[in-house]
Design a protein around this motif. Structure first.
Motif, PDB file in Angstrom:
ATOM      1  N   TYR A  88     -26.875 106.118  -1.961  1.00 39.14           N
ATOM      2  CA  TYR A  88     -25.986 105.857  -3.088  1.00 39.14           C
ATOM      3  C   TYR A  88     -26.016 106.976  -4.119  1.00 39.14           C
ATOM      4  N   CYS A  92     -23.648 110.211  -2.774  1.00 39.09           N
ATOM      5  CA  CYS A  92     -22.398 109.900  -3.472  1.00 39.09           C
ATOM      6  C   CYS A  92     -22.173 110.770  -4.695  1.00 39.09           C
ATOM      7  N   CYS A 100     -17.528 107.727  -4.212  1.00 34.96           N
ATOM      8  CA  CYS A 100     -18.068 106.563  -3.530  1.00 34.96           C
ATOM      9  C   CYS A 100     -17.613 105.307  -4.247  1.00 34.96           C
TER      10      CYS A 100
END
Length: 102
Positions: A88, A92, A100
């Motif tokens: 994440y 991202c 994202c």
């Protein structure tokens, strides 16, 4: 009154971690985003639970299989957090062209 041992504490914290992970899956809020204090507490409890399990394994030889089985939950939570955090935040936010989804 029965004394609380490290074995009882290890199993109790494992159950608490399992409940918090199931709750975060139900409300669709992943732990690795750390949006709530609840998520950060779950990750910290997982790390502390590792130490409690190892102490309980040294003290209690007859419940070794139960303790090793309950040790799966905090280890899986830490692995889930590490992989999710990496995917994440690192992938991202370093890839600004694609972005994202939240």
């Amino acid at each position: 009154m029965k004394k609380i041992t490290n074995t009882h504490l290890a199993i109790l914290t494992t159950v608490c971690i399992l409940i918090s992970v199931i709750y975060s899956l139900i409300v669709n809020e992943p732990i690795y985003k750390l949006t709530l204090f609840f998520h950060a507490a779950t990750v910290m409890m997982s790390i502390i639970t590792l130490a409690i399990h190892f102490i309980a394994l040294k003290e209690n030889k007859e419940n070794k299989k139960l303790l090793l089985f309950s040790l799966v939950v905090p280890i899986a939570t830490i692995i889930y957090f590490t992989i999710g955090f990496y995917m994440y935040f690192v992938l991202c936010y370093n890839n600004a062209t694609n972005g994202c989804a939240n």
